[in-house]
Design a protein around this motif. Structure first.
Motif, PDB file in Angstrom:
ATOM      1  N   LEU A  90       0.804  -1.215   0.000  1.00  0.00           N
ATOM      2  CA  LEU A  90       0.000   0.000   0.000  1.00  0.00           C
ATOM      3  C   LEU A  90       0.839   1.267   0.000  1.00  0.00           C
ATOM      4  N   GLY A  91       2.160   1.128   0.089  1.00  0.00           N
ATOM      5  CA  GLY A  91       2.989   2.313   0.213  1.00  0.00           C
ATOM      6  C   GLY A  91       2.778   2.967   1.566  1.00  0.00           C
ATOM      7  N   GLY A  92       2.666   4.278   1.577  1.00  0.00           N
ATOM      8  CA  GLY A  92       2.546   4.986   2.850  1.00  0.00           C
ATOM      9  C   GLY A  92       1.110   5.191   3.292  1.00  0.00           C
ATOM     10  N   LYS A  93       0.173   4.446   2.677  1.00  0.00           N
ATOM     11  CA  LYS A  93      -1.250   4.680   2.945  1.00  0.00           C
ATOM     12  C   LYS A  93      -1.611   4.537   4.422  1.00  0.00           C
ATOM     13  N   ASN A  94      -1.004   3.529   5.081  1.00  0.00           N
ATOM     14  CA  ASN A  94      -1.329   3.313   6.495  1.00  0.00           C
ATOM     15  C   ASN A  94      -0.894   4.505   7.344  1.00  0.00           C
ATOM     16  N   TYR A  95       0.267   5.061   7.005  1.00  0.00           N
ATOM     17  CA  TYR A  95       0.743   6.227   7.758  1.00  0.00           C
ATOM     18  C   TYR A  95      -0.146   7.425   7.474  1.00  0.00           C
ATOM     19  N   GLY A  96      -0.581   7.523   6.204  1.00  0.00           N
ATOM     20  CA  GLY A  96      -1.497   8.591   5.832  1.00  0.00           C
ATOM     21  C   GLY A  96      -2.781   8.493   6.633  1.00  0.00           C
ATOM     22  N   TRP A  97      -3.283   7.235   6.750  1.00  0.00           N
ATOM     23  CA  TRP A  97      -4.495   7.012   7.532  1.00  0.00           C
ATOM     24  C   TRP A  97      -4.285   7.447   8.982  1.00  0.00           C
ATOM     25  N   ALA A  98      -3.115   7.060   9.533  1.00  0.00           N
ATOM     26  CA  ALA A  98      -2.863   7.345  10.948  1.00  0.00           C
ATOM     27  C   ALA A  98      -2.777   8.846  11.208  1.00  0.00           C
ATOM     28  N   LEU A  99      -2.246   9.572  10.247  1.00  0.00           N
ATOM     29  CA  LEU A  99      -2.015  10.993  10.504  1.00  0.00           C
ATOM     30  C   LEU A  99      -3.178  11.885  10.090  1.00  0.00           C
ATOM     31  N   THR A 100      -4.076  11.357   9.234  1.00  0.00           N
ATOM     32  CA  THR A 100      -5.155  12.231   8.765  1.00  0.00           C
ATOM     33  C   THR A 100      -6.532  11.869   9.298  1.00  0.00           C
ATOM     34  N   THR A 101      -6.749  10.630   9.760  1.00  0.00           N
ATOM     35  CA  THR A 101      -8.077  10.270  10.260  1.00  0.00           C
ATOM     36  C   THR A 101      -8.342  11.004  11.571  1.00  0.00           C
ATOM     37  N   GLU A 102      -9.547  11.554  11.666  1.00  0.00           N
ATOM     38  CA  GLU A 102      -9.843  12.386  12.827  1.00  0.00           C
ATOM     39  C   GLU A 102      -9.709  11.616  14.131  1.00  0.00           C
ATOM     40  N   SER A 103     -10.255  10.378  14.132  1.00  0.00           N
ATOM     41  CA  SER A 103     -10.250   9.637  15.400  1.00  0.00           C
ATOM     42  C   SER A 103      -8.817   9.267  15.800  1.00  0.00           C
ATOM     43  N   VAL A 104      -7.963   8.974  14.814  1.00  0.00           N
ATOM     44  CA  VAL A 104      -6.584   8.621  15.153  1.00  0.00           C
ATOM     45  C   VAL A 104      -5.804   9.864  15.575  1.00  0.00           C
ATOM     46  N   GLN A 105      -6.119  10.998  14.950  1.00  0.00           N
ATOM     47  CA  GLN A 105      -5.482  12.247  15.384  1.00  0.00           C
ATOM     48  C   GLN A 105      -5.790  12.508  16.853  1.00  0.00           C
ATOM     49  N   HIS A 106      -7.032  12.218  17.204  1.00  0.00           N
ATOM     50  CA  HIS A 106      -7.440  12.395  18.594  1.00  0.00           C
ATOM     51  C   HIS A 106      -6.612  11.483  19.508  1.00  0.00           C
ATOM     52  N   VAL A 107      -6.352  10.262  19.009  1.00  0.00           N
ATOM     53  CA  VAL A 107      -5.559   9.300  19.773  1.00  0.00           C
ATOM     54  C   VAL A 107      -4.137   9.832  19.963  1.00  0.00           C
ATOM     55  N   LEU A 108      -3.565  10.372  18.893  1.00  0.00           N
ATOM     56  CA  LEU A 108      -2.202  10.909  18.982  1.00  0.00           C
ATOM     57  C   LEU A 108      -2.159  12.086  19.956  1.00  0.00           C
ATOM     58  N   LEU A 109      -3.201  12.907  19.869  1.00  0.00           N
ATOM     59  CA  LEU A 109      -3.272  14.071  20.757  1.00  0.00           C
ATOM     60  C   LEU A 109      -3.343  13.623  22.222  1.00  0.00           C
ATOM     61  N   ASN A 110      -4.192  12.625  22.474  1.00  0.00           N
ATOM     62  CA  ASN A 110      -4.309  12.088  23.829  1.00  0.00           C
ATOM     63  C   ASN A 110      -2.965  11.578  24.324  1.00  0.00           C
ATOM     64  N   THR A 111      -2.238  10.875  23.437  1.00  0.00           N
ATOM     65  CA  THR A 111      -0.956  10.313  23.824  1.00  0.00           C
ATOM     66  C   THR A 111       0.012  11.421  24.206  1.00  0.00           C
ATOM     67  N   LEU A 112       0.019  12.499  23.409  1.00  0.00           N
ATOM     68  CA  LEU A 112       0.889  13.633  23.721  1.00  0.00           C
ATOM     69  C   LEU A 112       0.521  14.239  25.070  1.00  0.00           C
ATOM     70  N   LEU A 113      -0.794  14.322  25.310  1.00  0.00           N
ATOM     71  CA  LEU A 113      -1.277  14.878  26.573  1.00  0.00           C
ATOM     72  C   LEU A 113      -0.772  14.037  27.750  1.00  0.00           C
ATOM     73  N   TRP A 114      -0.890  12.720  27.593  1.00  0.00           N
ATOM     74  CA  TRP A 114      -0.390  11.801  28.617  1.00  0.00           C
ATOM     75  C   TRP A 114       1.090  12.051  28.848  1.00  0.00           C
ATOM     76  N   LEU A 115       1.825  12.158  27.744  1.00  0.00           N
ATOM     77  CA  LEU A 115       3.274  12.285  27.798  1.00  0.00           C
ATOM     78  C   LEU A 115       3.667  13.572  28.511  1.00  0.00           C
ATOM     79  N   ALA A 116       2.871  14.633  28.306  1.00  0.00           N
ATOM     80  CA  ALA A 116       3.210  15.922  28.889  1.00  0.00           C
ATOM     81  C   ALA A 116       2.836  15.982  30.363  1.00  0.00           C
ATOM     82  N   VAL A 117       1.701  15.398  30.703  1.00  0.00           N
ATOM     83  CA  VAL A 117       1.171  15.619  32.056  1.00  0.00           C
ATOM     84  C   VAL A 117       1.609  14.540  33.054  1.00  0.00           C
ATOM     85  N   ALA A 118       1.383  13.278  32.700  1.00  0.00           N
ATOM     86  CA  ALA A 118       1.585  12.220  33.692  1.00  0.00           C
ATOM     87  C   ALA A 118       3.018  12.151  34.229  1.00  0.00           C
TER      88      ALA A 118
END
Lengths: 335, 454
Positions: A90-118
């Motif tokens: 698929l080439g980079g399609k999976n990475y594209g999905w991970a970085l552009t899908t709204e729900s996954v973006q939310h997941v990445l954002l949550n992870t960053l939040l965890w990383l910053a706060v906890a």
């Protein structure tokens, strides 16, 4: 043979005893092999002695690293470029999905939040406790109490807190500590904690902080105690005290330890999926990267997408691990 | 200090690895050796198990999602078989079965048997190449089930797993006392059901409905059932089948209309969630706990499958004049005759040792099905070899008659037939978000459609 087998089968613990036998045999065999290796290594002399020792001692570790770490890594990267069952490139399609899908973006954002706060909360709280408890009589007791959650698995801790956050209709008797406290304090309709975004993400972090604070406290307390008395005394003679002493003497003296503790907790945080999985299953906007990766790979069988998330997670952890090792080395050089 | 410590760790790791390797290999050879014993003649009560004899002292492992107390009845149902044949069936139930099974199978640590409740999951397991085709005896036993069941246990036309149980999902559990106090008859049509709900809500006592879709990592599945009931009851089997195949998309007007119907029912703030909280509390209530307020008089009804009977506490009287009872959920569109949504559990084998095949043959036989029906109520088989008079419980009788009724519009649970990425992934997630976060129907359906594997 068949008689002994039948006799053995009657005992409920047959299975256990066979396994125990296996284990004893394996350990004995292993020790035997080690003895042979040591014997050979001991007999070797002259020019081959050193290279032989290197191969003998490093070989098994390198082999295990390749089998257990390098090979899976290569395979994960490979799979991340393929479709759900690894049959179509698929080439980079999976990475594209991970970085552009709204729900996954939310997941990445949550992870960053965890990383910053906890990690900051756990390290900060640990430092505060280390400073305070060191002056209290019977500090060992308090320290062990605070360290104790470390002994509980994250899943166990999550289950405990699941009860704490349990919410019921106010007309019912509450079993959740938080709701009951809120009601006792005069809050007539406390929210359903696990559903309240973004509060729920922070409530999940509390579990991580609760578990990790003890670790931070113990390590930092040791570092603080290792500061030479002469340094503190000199600072006091120069007029530093209280807050000044803390900021200009204590913190710089334990800087490397602080960084090591912070990055260690950060790495744990990035990998933490047990808390989210146990408490919300990733629902209600609390999903994090590690859990999403697991659910994509093993629940939804999207091996490609799961692998892409795993690679992203790996790339996120990598600099932290590198920095952590660098600081550890510095610390060792100081001592 | 540090260098020496590292040296100590490396051997420890090696030792662990070696131990694991040893115990694995010996476990495998021990198992295959066990089947070669000669069959001793079984007598007395044990004589009926003669076809399965000859594997004394062996053990098979079984992994499933059925938890105690339901699983206790399962273990009781094959206790005689185990005692007589000497094949020990080591059962393990997990709340997390759907995600643990793939991990175990792909990790090379598959159980001998898995009781798989989802044809979609079965298809995924077959894809791994680890599922073993059933022996001839099991295939022969399969003839006692109606042909449609064989297709649900097959992948790409090849039969892999025999059904063990059938359950009827189209039931509404209710409190006869609350109905009587409010002067409500058991509804025969959807309009009656809605009118009854409205009447109960306006009376102001108990709320008409209870609901809970929490189920660990499988949170959301009861909501998929609600949607499926409405789709089947509104449009009949043909649209339902097209929906399963994604020829009718979730964003299709038919499905969004069905979701609006569902929203008017289970997301109606005046109707739910009796004794537990608001609409959102449905997302955090486990399906096991959802029905409890019915007994406390806090709500009147709960849509849940026939297996829910096992969730009522001991001593609860399940009868038309008891504490709780159930009726058939009527069709949304009266033109659809008797819609019945059902589920079932299939026994898939991951190994072909002789004792495993013996167990597989036994568990697919009508003898075992009858044994399980006799052990305790709450278990229905669509096996024609089971004498219907064995069912002692009115709910089981109702389910058994509906499941074998030739005029009924029977369909298997749709989310169990859809690909796992949808049926046990995005649909659970999105419907949970729909209840918990109030996401729009448009967003929910678009997300689910997008998750369909390409």
């Amino acid at each position: 043979m068949s008689v002994t087998r039948a006799l053995l089968a009657d005992g409920a613990w047959t299975d256990a005893s066979v396994k125990l036998g296996n284990m004893v045999g394996a350990v004995a065999g292993f020790l035997g092999i080690l003895l042979v290796i040591f014997f050979v290594a001991g007999r070797a002399s002259g020019r081959i002695a050193r290279p032989l020792a290197v191969v003998l001692f490093l070989g098994p570790a390198v082999l295990l690293l390749i089998v257990g770490l390098v090979a899976p890594l290569v395979r994960t990267v490979y799979l991340s470029f393929y479709n759900d069952d690894g049959t179509k490139f698929l080439g980079g399609k999976n990475y594209g999905w991970a970085l552009t899908t709204e729900s996954v973006q939310h997941v990445l954002l949550n992870t960053l939040l965890w990383l910053a706060v906890a990690p900051l909360a756990a390290t900060g709280l640990g430092l505060l406790l280390a400073l305070l408890i060191d002056r209290v009589r019977g500090q060992a007791v308090y320290k062990s109490l605070i360290f104790m959650p470390m002994a509980i698995s994250l899943v166990g801790a999550s289950i405990i807190f699941k009860f704490v956050y349990d919410a019921r209709d106010v007309s019912q008797s509450q079993i959740g500590l938080m709701s009951q406290l809120a009601i006792s304090l005069g809050w007539h309709h406390p929210p359903n904690w696990m559903l309240s975004q973004p509060l729920n993400t922070f409530l999940l972090m509390v579990v991580m902080v609760w578990v990790q604070t003890g670790f931070a406290m113990v390590v930092l307390s040791a570092a603080i105690n290792a500061i030479p008395d002469e340094v503190t005394e000199a600072a006091r003679l120069d007029g530093a005290g209280g807050v000044k002493l803390f900021w200009f003497v204590t913190v710089p003296m334990i800087r490397t330890t602080l960084v090591v503790v912070l990055t260690t907790v950060m790495i744990t945080t990035l990998k933490a999926f047990d808390i989210v999985r146990t408490m919300t299953g990733g629902n209600f906007g609390t999903q994090v990267l590690a859990n999403e990766m697991y659910s994509q790979s093993f629940v939804q069988f999207n091996t490609g997408r799961g692998s892409a998330l795993a690679v992203i997670l790996f790339l996120g952890v990598l600099p932290l691990v590198a920095y952590n090792i660098l600081q550890l080395r510095k610390e060792r050089a100081v001592r | 200090m540090n260098a020496r410590r590292r040296l100590l760790v490396a051997p420890a790791v090696l030792a662990l690895a070696l131990t694991a390797a040893c115990s694995n290999s010996s476990g495998g050879s021990g198992g295959s050796g066990g089947g070669s014993g000669s069959a001793a003649a079984l007598t007395g009560d044990c004589a009926q198990f003669q076809p399965y004899a000859g594997h004394s002292g062996t053990k098979v492992t079984m992994f499933a999602s059925i938890l105690s107390p339901e699983s206790d009845n399962l273990e009781k149902s094959w206790a005689d078989f185990s005692k007589c044949t000497g094949i020990k069936i080591s059962y393990e139930g997990s709340n997390d079965f759907e995600s643990q099974l793939p991990v175990r199978v792909t990790g090379g640590n598959a159980p001998d048997f898995a009781i798989i409740p989802q044809p979609g999951l079965l298809a995924q397991m077959v894809k791994t190449g680890k599922v073993v085709k059933p022996p001839a005896g099991t295939v022969a036993n399969e003839d006692k089930w109606s042909p449609v069941w064989k297709t649900y246990g097959s992948v790409n036309g090849t039969f892999y797993a025999a059904p063990m149980s059938a359950n009827m999902k189209s039931l509404v559990w209710y409190s006869p006392k609350t109905f009587k106090d409010a002067g409500i008859e058991v509804p025969k049509t959807w309009a009656d059901l809605m009118a009854a709900s409205d009447k109960l809500a306006k009376a102001g006592g108990a709320k008409p409905w209870c609901g809970g879709i929490g189920s660990g990592t499988a949170t959301g599945w009861p909501a998929t059932d609600w949607l499926e009931e409405i789709v089947l009851g509104s449009y009949g089997g043909e649209v339902y089948d097209q929906w399963v195949e994604h020829k009718v998309k979730f964003s299709d007007e038919k499905i969004t209309t069905a979701m609006q119907t569902l929203a008017g029912w289970m997301q109606n703030p005046a109707w739910v969630n009796g004794g537990i909280g608001d609409v959102k509390s449905i997302a955090t209530t486990t399906f096991q706990d959802a029905g409890a307020p019915i007994l406390a008089g806090k709500c009147a009804m709960l849509q849940q499958a026939s297996f829910y009977k096992a969730q009522w506490p001991k001593g609860t009287k399940v009868a038309a004049d008891g504490d709780v009872f159930a009726f058939h959920l009527p069709a949304v569109n009266p033109a659809v005759p008797n819609p019945v949504e059902g589920g079932g559990e299939f026994l898939a084998a991951f190994s072909d040792r002789p004792e495993v095949q013996a167990v597989q043959n036994y568990l697919s036989s009508s003898d075992w099905a009858s044994s399980r029906v006799k052990t305790a109520s709450g278990w229905v088989s669509a096996n024609q070899g089971v004498d219907k008079s064995l069912y002692t419980d009115p709910i089981d009788q109702l389910s058994a008659s509906k499941l074998t009724d030739p005029t009924a519009t029977f369909r298997f649970d749709a989310s169990d037939l859809m690909p796992a990425a949808v049926g046990s992934g995005q649909e659970w997630k999105s419907l949970t978000a729909w209840f918990a976060e109030g996401q729009s129907i448009q967003r929910v359906t678009a997300d689910i459609d997008a998750a369909w594997p390409q």
